[in-house]
Write an enzyme that holds these catalytic residues in place. Structure first.
Site, short mmCIF file in Angstrom:
data_model
loop_
_atom_site.label_atom_id
_atom_site.label_comp_id
_atom_site.label_asym_id
_atom_site.label_seq_id
_atom_site.Cartn_x
_atom_site.Cartn_y
_atom_site.Cartn_z
N LYS A 72 17.89 -12.08 -17.49
CA LYS A 72 17.32 -11.31 -16.39
C LYS A 72 15.93 -11.87 -16.09
CE LYS A 72 16.46 -6.46 -15.12
NZ LYS A 72 16.57 -5.05 -15.58
N SER A 79 19.06 -1.88 -12.70
CA SER A 79 18.38 -3.01 -12.10
C SER A 79 18.90 -4.37 -12.56
CB SER A 79 16.89 -2.93 -12.42
OG SER A 79 16.67 -3.03 -13.82
N SER A 128 19.44 0.73 -16.73
CA SER A 128 19.55 -0.56 -16.02
C SER A 128 20.45 -1.60 -16.67
CB SER A 128 18.16 -1.15 -15.81
OG SER A 128 17.50 -0.48 -14.77
#
Lengths: 483, 101, 478
Positions: free
Chosen positions: A76, A151, A175
């Site tokens: 990420k 997210s 997330s």
């Protein structure tokens, strides 16, 4: 080749059936071919990946390997990766090349993993749909019109489409778990403090935890083994010994007591999801688990408390982005005030600004007690609910989200509706407990996730249950059409 | 019920050093008002005897020995900076008098 | 109307740790800009603070030194505001739970009066960087070397009533932190900084007046001047029928004035909250006692002991006890001259200090060593030389002209104690001054001073004044 598990890939690499370079090329080619449909990567590190792959081949030749040597991964874009752009999905860090490496990514690098690239995400991990990214929204491989969740939406989409075998995510209020659920993955947010936060750009420091996102519990367990551990650079990292999470995957579920919090099966839960959860319960009972209804009475207050605490911490954490030492700086500032207000005003997206303002308000003079302090007290009530529950049960099970993934552009206009996506995932962050989401089937072609919440440092229990469930089901092995 | 006016938003935005275009003040006001009313739910419980929880862990802070480990990396760090000179970060003139906080 | 001044001080003491409070970067003063600012000090994305144990130890040490209560649990909080020398957009400080709660310092004024000044709290915090306002094409340069250097902020009660008291408090605290070896307390380099909260009120009034906070006072002398200026300014404002505005004012030492920086209305809303990156600091008695065991004798204790053991008056005892080097010099001298403590103290606070100050020397570098001073005093006490001649000897010692006895012999400074010799001199003087003899005989006994003066002049000070006096009395009354 691209759908094989880490264990299978590692075996093939060690047997030299395939080289690390060849394997890496397979995934780089898939990224090249499919990511235009998904937009799951912000940065592709193809050159670096091939160098790392060559080194991994050397290590295999020298017999100096780990179970992760030569296995590709995507991080990420919230994790600082040395000499690689680390944007956090934000314009304000669009030009930020990190001068240092996050502890967790460094561990995986040392274990011999190959970095394919950095994945798209909601700006600074704020969002549940991946629509809040400076780099554009991400599409769900199961339905390109739909969001992948957020997210960690880029990581979820990339793993679900087999553009990478595994990926890392971060979870502040769901997330990892929510996008895992929307994309048919197994994702785990470990106990707070289990994985070092050093080099993971902070959203809400007391809630943030990194974790693996994979297509199976087994892959997640292998990755977690190497991500976890104490770090002197993170004062909140825990000294608790790291277990081998793969060692207990095959334990029997006989006698395991699973708690079902009645508050999580509420009016928000859609029928499509509820039915699938019931099926999971039947399967788990068949495997020997016992079910027990429990109560977590303050659950309803989780989201309200979270949407004070997280913004409050973020308002302070994001103050460092001021256009002075790195990152975006507005053109021709009139004075210092203008430099700050415009660099930040132009550099941050709407949701980030919204949360900074909510947090600023909640901490400001005259409101602190009514909002922030009160929310912290509620946080304790929520943690205490869990403490009581674990006197009677080993694990708590709930839906991961009230609904399956929704259409892109659907709820961007109303922040509150978006916030409700996280109502089942937030409590584990507030309490600091480990929680996992695993595939539980499909409704109208869209994946559904089930959440398991464990007591502190009981990651092994969560992975054991998920793995056992995955031995008798094949939801997690489904492949989205067109990939 | 809390309602945030455009003036409130202006004040909060200033505290947070965020430039909000004039035509967006209203919608931010509405959104923040909605959020604040959503979080109001925390007031439905009496918490007078509850100790606030700032961390998920009920632990003491671990401390570091007093050793210098870091080396000079100015060049590396300042490569990232928008504007530097003579090793200093440059900002528009600070009009406020020298302040020692 | 008569006004009373009320002063409270906030002192920032920079702790003498090797590394920063929250990072492992060096704290050395005077390094090239930004060469000692690591990723943590710069507030880079993703980095985290880790607290320096030595800073905690030093803060506890200070807490014990001011007789304060050490909090078993203290918490770091974030103080949020935007300023270019504050890289994270917040300063890590302590707010609701400081490491030291309460405490006091006893101060001694010139006239020997003792006063106890209460200390509200002492908390740990990180320093900010520095803004350099020289002209960089009309811009300000930021040096973050100092960012995250450990500070203890010592907050006093509003217990001081004059600039003199404020200075005495500051000096006492300054000595204490140096005694404790927790800070070099160098005011020029900014490792001992003071903000003063000043207000005035009509004498007899118990409510505090509106206060102003004066910042940027970086010497003892300026503290006095700044406070005196501010007090006068406030009294003028009140006498004109106006009100004091609660505000922060900056002291300008060049113009010797304070001027407004910002008012309370413009004051920042700091939005303090517990730092989520840092768990509470938990300290137990074991930790505290281990530090207590390493404490040196504190100035206060030394002061008490000097009074009891050496029978020194309060002022002398206090002055010596509050200066590490002087206190050591004093005790070294006493070792050579056991029963002369009082004379030693007088000589030290007189001649010795005057010479040290004149030549701007460190006590340790002074050419008159403790054994010299002890011998000099011995020679006064055994009547070898007079007190006055001793000053000449001291000067010679200072100029490294030899040992005490050597100087006395070489310069022929030995006191004349032979009666016949003195009588001879006196006889001559009486003969040459009939007018003054007459005056004495008609009752002006004070005129004897004139005769003593004459004798001393003739003997170049080598006669013993008491002896001269005795002989004169007898002879003049004949």
């Amino acid at each position: 080749m691209h759908t094989k598990s880490i264990k299978e890939l590692s075996k093939l690499l060690h047997k030299k059936t395939i080289s690390c370079v060849e394997l890496t090329k397979i995934f780089l080619e898939r990224m090249e071919k499919y990511d235009s449909k998904l937009n799951s990567f912000i940065t592709v590190t193809d050159e670096l990946a091939l160098i790392q792959a060559k080194n991994a081949d050397k290590r295999i030749a020298e017999n100096k390997t780990t179970p992760l040597t030569g296995i590709p991964i995507a991080h990420k874009d919230l994790f600082c990766t040395k000499d690689i752009k680390t944007s956090c999905g934000s314009k304000i860090l669009d030009n930020f090349i990190s001068p240092y490496e996050a502890t967790m990514t460094n561990k995986l690098k040392q274990a011999g993993m190959i970095l394919l690239g950095k994945t798209n995400m909601d700006e600074f991990a704020m969002g549940s749909s991946n629509e809040n990214s400076f780099y554009g929204h991400v599409c769900n491989p199961w339905n390109l019109q739909n969001v992948p969740g957020g997210s960690s939406g880029g990581s979820a989409a990339a793993v679900a489409a087999y553009l990478t075998p595994v990926a890392t995510g971060t979870d502040t209020g769901g997330s990892i778990r929510q996008p895992a659920s929307y994309c048919n993955l197994t994702g785990i947010k470990p106990t707070y403090g289990r994985i070092s936060r050093f080099g993971m750009v902070a959203f809400a420091s007391s809630l943030d935890q990194a974790g693996p996102m994979a297509t199976s519990a087994e892959d997640a367990a292998i990755l977690l083994n190497h991500m976890s551990g104490f770090d002197v650079q993170d004062s909140t990292s825990m000294q608790e010994p790291v277990l081998d999470y793969t060692a207990t995957l095959n334990n029997s579920l006989k006698g395991v007591t699973i708690g079902l919090p009645k508050e999580y099966f509420d009016e928000n839960l859609t029928t499509g999801v509820a039915v699938k959860i019931d099926n999971v319960l039947t399967e788990l009972e068949r495997l020997g688990a016992k079910l027990k209804e429990i109560t977590l009475p303050h659950s309803k207050l989780s989201a309200p408390a979270y949407y004070i605490i997280a913004p409050a911490e973020c308002s302070s954490n994001l103050a460092r982005f001021d256009g002075v030492r790195y990152g975006y700086r507005c053109k021709n500032p009139l004075d210092l005030e203008d430099l700050y207000a415009r660099s930040r005003g132009e550099g941050f997206g709407d949701e980030v600004k919204r949360r900074i303002m909510v947090g600023t308000y909640a901490l400001s003079s005259g409101y602190y007690d009514a909002y922030y302090l009160k929310a912290q007290k509620i946080r304790r009530l929520i943690a205490d609910d869990f403490k009581r529950a674990y006197e009677d049960v080993d694990i708590i099970l709930s839906p991961t989200t009230p609904t399956p993934s929704f259409a892109i552009g659907n709820s961007s206009q109303t922040p509150i509706e978006m916030y409700l996506n996280d109502i089942y995932t937030i409590p584990a962050n507030l309490a600091g407990l480990p929680a996992l989401s695993m595939p539980a089937g499909f409704t109208e072609g869209l994946p559904i996730g089930v959440q398991l919440i464990g007591n502190y440092f009981k990651e092994a229990n969560l992975l054991n249950i998920a793995h056992q469930y995955q031995q008798v089901t094949d939801w997690h092995q489904q492949i989205p059409e067109g990939f | 019920m809390t309602t945030l006016s455009e003036q409130d938003i202006r004040k909060i935005a200033h505290l947070a050093r965020l430039q909000i275009p004039k035509d967006e003040l209203k919608v931010h006001g509405e959104n923040l008002t909605k959020i604040l009313n959503f979080v109001e739910a925390i007031n439905t419980v009496d918490t007078s005897d509850i100790k606030p929880m700032a961390h998920p862990q009920n632990l003491a802070q671990r401390l570091r020995e007093d050793e210098v480990i870091e080396t000079n990396q100015r060049e590396l760090f300042q490569k990232l900076a928008p504007l530097t000179e003579a090793g200093l970060y440059l900002v528009p003139k600070v009009i406020n008098n020298t302040e020692e906080e | 109307m008569e006004f009373e001044t009320v002063i409270g001080l906030e002192v920032h003491v920079q702790l003498a740790t090797k590394s920063k409070l929250f990072s492992a970067a060096a704290t050395t003063f005077g390094a090239e800009p930004n060469t000692q600012a690591c990723a943590i000090d710069l507030g880079m994305p993703g980095v985290l603070p880790v607290t320096n144990k030595e800073a905690i130890r030093m803060a506890v040490k200070l807490g014990l030194g001011i007789d304060g209560e050490i909090n078993y649990e203290s918490v770091f909080a974030r103080k949020n505001y935007f300023y270019p020398d504050l890289p994270k957009g917040y300063q890590i400080s302590q707010y609701e739970l400081p490491i030291v709660k309460g405490g006091h310092l006893d101060i001694y004024l010139e006239d020997g009066t003792k006063k106890t000044i209460g200390i509200t709290r002492a908390h740990l915090e990180e320093d900010a960087g520095k803004s350099l306002h020289e002209d960089f094409h009309g811009m300000t340069g930021i040096d973050l070397n100092r960012a995250s250097t450990p500070l203890v902020e010592v907050v006093s009660e509003p217990d001081m009533r004059s600039a003199e008291e404020a200075v005495a408090y500051l000096k006492t605290l300054h000595t204490l932190v140096r005694h404790l070896e927790i800070s070099d307390a160098n005011m020029q380099e900014g490792s001992f900084r003071c903000d003063a909260n000043v207000s005035v009120r009509p004498r007899g009034e118990t409510k505090l007046g509106t206060r102003t906070e004066i910042k940027n006072i970086n010497s003892f002398r300026f503290v006095e001047k700044a406070i005196n200026y501010e007090v006068e300014r406030q009294i003028n404002v009140l006498n004109n029928g106006d009100k004091i505005t609660q505000e922060t004012r900056l002291y300008d030492s060049e113009k010797n004035e304070t001027r407004s920086m910002r008012s309370k209305e413009e004051a920042e809303d700091y939005r303090y909250f517990p730092d989520p990156d840092l768990l509470p600091i938990i300290i137990d008695d074991l930790f505290i006692d281990a530090i207590r065991d390493t404490l040196p004798e504190l100035p206060q204790q030394k002061f008490q002991r000097f009074q009891q053991e050496y029978k020194l008056p309060a002022y002398e005892a206090n002055t010596l006890a509050n200066n590490i080097e002087l206190a050591k010099y004093f005790e070294d001298t006493v070792r050579h001259a056991k029963n002369s403590a009082k004379s030693i103290a007088n000589w030290m606070l007189g001649e010795l200090t005057a010479h040290i100050n004149r030549d701007n020397l460190e006590t340790i570098a002074c050419p008159v060593k403790p054994q010299h001073l002890a011998m000099l005093i011995k020679r006064i006490e055994d009547n070898t030389i007079s007190g006055k001649i001793a000053k000449t000897v001291f000067e010679a010692l200072w100029n490294k002209e030899g040992e005490v006895d050597e100087i006395i012999a070489n310069k022929g400074l030995k006191q004349i104690t032979d009666n016949t010799e003195i009588e001879k001199i006196i006889d001559t003087i009486i003969k040459n001054n009939p007018k003054q003899v007459e005056q004495f005989k008609t009752g002006n006994e004070k005129i004897i001073g004139y005769f003593i003066g004459q004798v001393m002049q003739t003997t170049q000070g080598k006669a013993n004044p008491k002896q001269v006096n005795d002989i004169l009395q007898t002879k003049l009354k004949d």
